[in-house]
Design an enzyme around this catalytic site. Sequence first.
Site, mmCIF file in Angstrom:
data_model
loop_
_atom_site.group_PDB
_atom_site.id
_atom_site.type_symbol
_atom_site.label_atom_id
_atom_site.label_comp_id
_atom_site.label_asym_id
_atom_site.label_seq_id
_atom_site.Cartn_x
_atom_site.Cartn_y
_atom_site.Cartn_z
ATOM 1 N N ASN A 32 0.849 -1.190 0.000
ATOM 2 C CA ASN A 32 0.000 0.000 0.000
ATOM 3 C C ASN A 32 0.889 1.245 0.000
ATOM 4 O OD1 ASN A 32 -2.229 1.943 1.781
ATOM 5 N ND2 ASN A 32 -2.798 0.916 -0.089
ATOM 6 N N GLY A 36 5.997 8.257 0.892
ATOM 7 C CA GLY A 36 7.072 7.966 1.848
ATOM 8 C C GLY A 36 7.877 6.743 1.430
ATOM 9 N N HIS A 37 7.167 5.697 0.983
ATOM 10 C CA HIS A 37 7.875 4.491 0.520
ATOM 11 C C HIS A 37 8.690 4.787 -0.738
ATOM 12 C CE1 HIS A 37 4.268 2.535 2.565
ATOM 13 N NE2 HIS A 37 5.282 1.944 3.183
ATOM 14 N N GLY A 149 11.840 4.093 7.078
ATOM 15 C CA GLY A 149 11.333 5.442 7.346
ATOM 16 C C GLY A 149 11.497 5.817 8.813
ATOM 17 N N GLU A 150 11.746 7.108 9.035
ATOM 18 C CA GLU A 150 11.890 7.590 10.419
ATOM 19 C C GLU A 150 10.548 7.718 11.126
ATOM 20 O OE1 GLU A 150 14.177 11.187 10.208
ATOM 21 O OE2 GLU A 150 16.063 10.084 10.010
ATOM 22 N N ASP A 152 8.511 5.423 11.794
ATOM 23 C CA ASP A 152 8.529 4.337 12.784
ATOM 24 C C ASP A 152 9.880 4.419 13.503
ATOM 25 O OD1 ASP A 152 5.966 2.894 12.197
ATOM 26 O OD2 ASP A 152 6.873 2.885 10.218
#
Length: 282
Positions: A32, A36-37, A149-150, A152
Amino acid sequence: MQTVHTIAALREQVARWREAGESVALVPTMGNLHRGHLRLVEQARGHARRVVATVFVNPLQFGEGEDFGRYPRTLAEDQARLETAQCDLLFAPDEAQIYPDGRDDLSRVVAPRAFAELEGAHRPGHFDGVATVVSILFNLVQPDIALFGEKDYQQLQLIRRMVADLHMPISIVGVATEREDDGLALSSRNQYLGPEQRRKAPALHAALSAVAAGLRGGRRDFEALCREQFEALAGQGFEPQYVAIRRPDLRPSEAGDTEFVVLAAAVLGTTRLIDNLRAEAV
Ligand code: PAF
């Protein structure tokens, strides 16, 4: 971009690149995919000749009553986005590939005790599930570098710690959180939000910003600072789980510190949102 669903096909392709002397970056995801990804893939391209992305909704990291069943699975769209981002290979295994003997009596990676706090306290077992699947993906792809990603933040620190503790020869790169214009951190879970909740959701980032402003302004009454924003979130219809101030390595902050990370989690309707913000104070 090639998509493979089996470990054999993944290993065959990665081995071909290795024979040609090419470096490999890994971007693990649960699919999904959002901006960001794609930013992770874009950054990965600057670090290695080849980029492998994985899409696997890992059951091991979801607790009972969490959203494993309804987590959005959008493989066709993910493939199109990765193609555009010039990813070289997508590994999209099913559960039988990753956990061929089931999950009941599986060898696992156990997160260090420090990760039983914050997310770990609210999602027992979550970080063991993350560490286990990420170590499996590392073993399968054997990348030179992996990007996370930051958003998480604790997860990123956990992976760094795991790689160090288990002597995995992989560089871990954290990539800045992508946000909507109103501050809401991008997350696959944002699409669970109804229109009214979506309107409210940026309040989480606003709460973090208020704590960060307090720290920059010289406040060191950490508990009161966090409590104020916890209550502000509750007053806006969130069910806040924590608002916390930590050192960037997640150890407890002290009055003399100048670098902080502010972390929060809150439930809005049926959607659990997390976010964090770094703050430096001179
Ligand atoms: O951040 C995620 O999407 C997941 O926790 C990860 C790292 C892909 C492991 O399943």
